[in-house]
Design an enzyme around this catalytic site. Structure first.
Site, PDB file in Angstrom:
ATOM      1  N   HIS A  78       0.879  -1.003  -0.256  1.00  0.00           N
ATOM      2  CA  HIS A  78       0.501   0.314   0.623  1.00  0.00           C
ATOM      3  C   HIS A  78       0.732   1.528   0.191  1.00  0.00           C
ATOM      4  CE1 HIS A  78       0.017   0.323   4.688  1.00  0.00           C
ATOM      5  NE2 HIS A  78       0.114  -0.871   4.589  1.00  0.00           N
ATOM      6  N   ASP A  80      -0.291   4.292   0.891  1.00  0.00           N
ATOM      7  CA  ASP A  80      -0.064   5.510   2.220  1.00  0.00           C
ATOM      8  C   ASP A  80      -0.251   5.380   3.643  1.00  0.00           C
ATOM      9  OD1 ASP A  80      -2.040   3.152   1.661  1.00  0.00           O
ATOM     10  OD2 ASP A  80      -3.424   4.543   3.387  1.00  0.00           O
ATOM     11  N   ASP A 108       5.709   1.105   6.551  1.00  0.00           N
ATOM     12  CA  ASP A 108       4.660   1.161   6.568  1.00  0.00           C
ATOM     13  C   ASP A 108       3.951   1.417   5.649  1.00  0.00           C
ATOM     14  OD1 ASP A 108       2.201  -0.682   6.722  1.00  0.00           O
ATOM     15  OD2 ASP A 108       1.776   0.096   9.141  1.00  0.00           O
ATOM     16  N   GLU A 141      -5.041   2.052   2.478  1.00  0.00           N
ATOM     17  CA  GLU A 141      -5.585   0.856   3.404  1.00  0.00           C
ATOM     18  C   GLU A 141      -5.924   1.242   4.829  1.00  0.00           C
ATOM     19  OE1 GLU A 141      -3.487  -2.807   5.180  1.00  0.00           O
ATOM     20  OE2 GLU A 141      -3.048  -0.527   5.691  1.00  0.00           O
ATOM     21  N   GLU A 142      -4.778   1.568   5.037  1.00  0.00           N
ATOM     22  CA  GLU A 142      -4.505   2.538   6.161  1.00  0.00           C
ATOM     23  C   GLU A 142      -6.231   3.314   7.102  1.00  0.00           C
ATOM     24  OE1 GLU A 142      -2.342   1.862   8.935  1.00  0.00           O
ATOM     25  OE2 GLU A 142      -0.712   1.671   7.269  1.00  0.00           O
TER      26      GLU A 142
HETATM   27 ZN   LIG Z   1       0.827  -1.576   6.104  1.00  0.00          ZN
END
Ligand SMILES: [Zn+2]
Length: 386
Positions: A78, A80, A108, A141-142
């Site tokens: 991802h 974002d 991340d 995603e977050e």
């Molecule tokens: Zn992640």
């Protein structure tokens, strides 16, 4: 495998220092398009998901042709990051990347993206042959896996894939819970709290009675219940006529998920049904609105599934030992598995994610890069090996 440590570190730092909070992934999306175009990827598309997700960027799908004899795979990362993630300044000390300030680092999931890029560079440089490949770069995603949820799965050619998006290293996540989101509204009757309290029905106390009966936190191995927000009422001198509670249920079993959700609903319904009007003057009766919104489906891979056998074979080819674990979080991989595309999650080395203590060790990113190269170039072919 000659991995260029300096180049990997530079790519990672550039990605982290390019802001991409959820719904504002455009800048990093453009940078990635530029990188993959330079690589001479065979296809690069941005989908229409921005209209659904509210992002300034769509999901980006990149394709590399490979040996048509080999089963294609996809990778997913991802784009974002969580907040505070704007104006990241990467610090590299003692082989470890961290953020220099009050922001997250963004490993991340930019550690996954950087390792994928380095893997492709090494494969191109050394003229290695590999399987046909897709990279799915998602947005949002977050904030609820919104990009992955808006993907058209028919756009993806490969049937199995790997999300590069988990803490730890040499670790493959094969199980993750399904989740239901709950929106519970208890309605009472408003009345002046001093002049006519008998006319009112207090929604806050009714909701509190129901909540007090429900077990929260870890309620079984792999099962959890949470109430995250509560809001309602208008003023201290008005009997509260409405309260809304947002919560969630997670479970590694679909049956258990339904059962836990049903029990919460039953508890609220019973509490409302047991309400008695102490003075007989209430201007109505209490009511309940109980909404269940499936959030993400279960992820439940077995060690003899092709997607796991393939990563096991790739790890073995480079003398790497992998742990196979179940996790408690939901991620894009849940959504891809829900589409029928078997997807395992590979750890990238990131730690302390979603905090300003987030960090990742260069050595671990090198290890992930080697595993990605092995996955792409390994002669393992489920068509032949099954
Ligand atoms: Zn992640």
């Amino acid at each position: 495998m000659d991995i260029n440590l300096k180049r990997l570190g530079t790519t990672f730092t550039t990605l982290c220092e390019t802001d991409s909070p959820s719904r504002r992934e455009r800048k990093v999306g453009l940078l990635l398009k530029e990188i993959f175009t330079e690589f001479g990827c065979d296809d690069l598309q941005e989908d229409e998901s921005a209209t659904v997700t509210g992002s300034d960027c769509g999901n980006i799908l990149v394709r590399f042709q490979g040996d048509p004899e080999l089963e294609p795979i996809f990778f997913n990362c991802h784009m974002d990051t969580v907040e505070p993630g704007t104006g990241v300044k990467v610090v590299f000390k003692d082989n470890i990347f961290s953020s220099g300030g009050d922001t997250v680092l963004g490993s991340d999931d930019k550690s996954g993206i950087a390792c994928f890029i380095e893997a492709i560079r090494v494969i191109k440089e050394q003229n290695l042959s590999g399987c046909p490949l897709e990279l799915i770069l998602t947005t949002c995603e977050e904030i609820g896996l919104l990009g992955a949820k808006a993907i058209n799965p028919d756009d993806i050619i490969a049937k199995t894939g790997y999300a590069l998006d988990s803490t730890g290293i040499n670790r493959v996540v094969i199980g993750a819970p399904a989740s239901n989101r709950l929106k519970i509204t208890v309605r009472g009757v408003a009345a002046h709290a001093g002049l006519h309290p008998e006319w009112g029905i207090n929604a806050i106390t009714l909701a509190a009675k129901a909540l007090a009966k429900i077990q929260v936190g870890r309620v079984g191995s792999g099962d959890s219940v949470n109430f995250g927000t509560i809001s309602g009422g208008t003023a201290s001198n008005i009997v509260a006529d409405e309260v809304t509670i947002l919560g969630e249920v997670r479970s590694h079993s679909n049956d258990k998920l339904e059962q836990l959700t049903a029990n919460i609903e039953k508890t609220f319904r019973q509490t409302i049904a047991e309400w008695r009007d102490p003075s007989g003057e209430a201007k109505g009766i209490p009511r309940l609105n109980f909404e269940v919104m499936p959030d993400f489906p279960i992820m439940d891979l077995k060690t003899d599934d092709p997607v796991i056998k393939r990563v096991a074979a790739a790890a073995k080819s480079i003398d790497m030992t992998l742990d196979y674990v179940a996790a408690g979080g939901g991620s894009d991989a849940n959504i891809f598995n829900g589409y029928g595309l078997q997807t395992a999650i590979i750890a990238t080395g990131m730690t302390h994610v979603h905090s300003s203590d987030e960090s990742v060790c260069l050595k671990d990113m090198v290890s992930l890069t080697k595993l990605i190269i092995a996955l792409i170039t390994s002669p393992y072919n489920p068509k032949r090996n099954q």
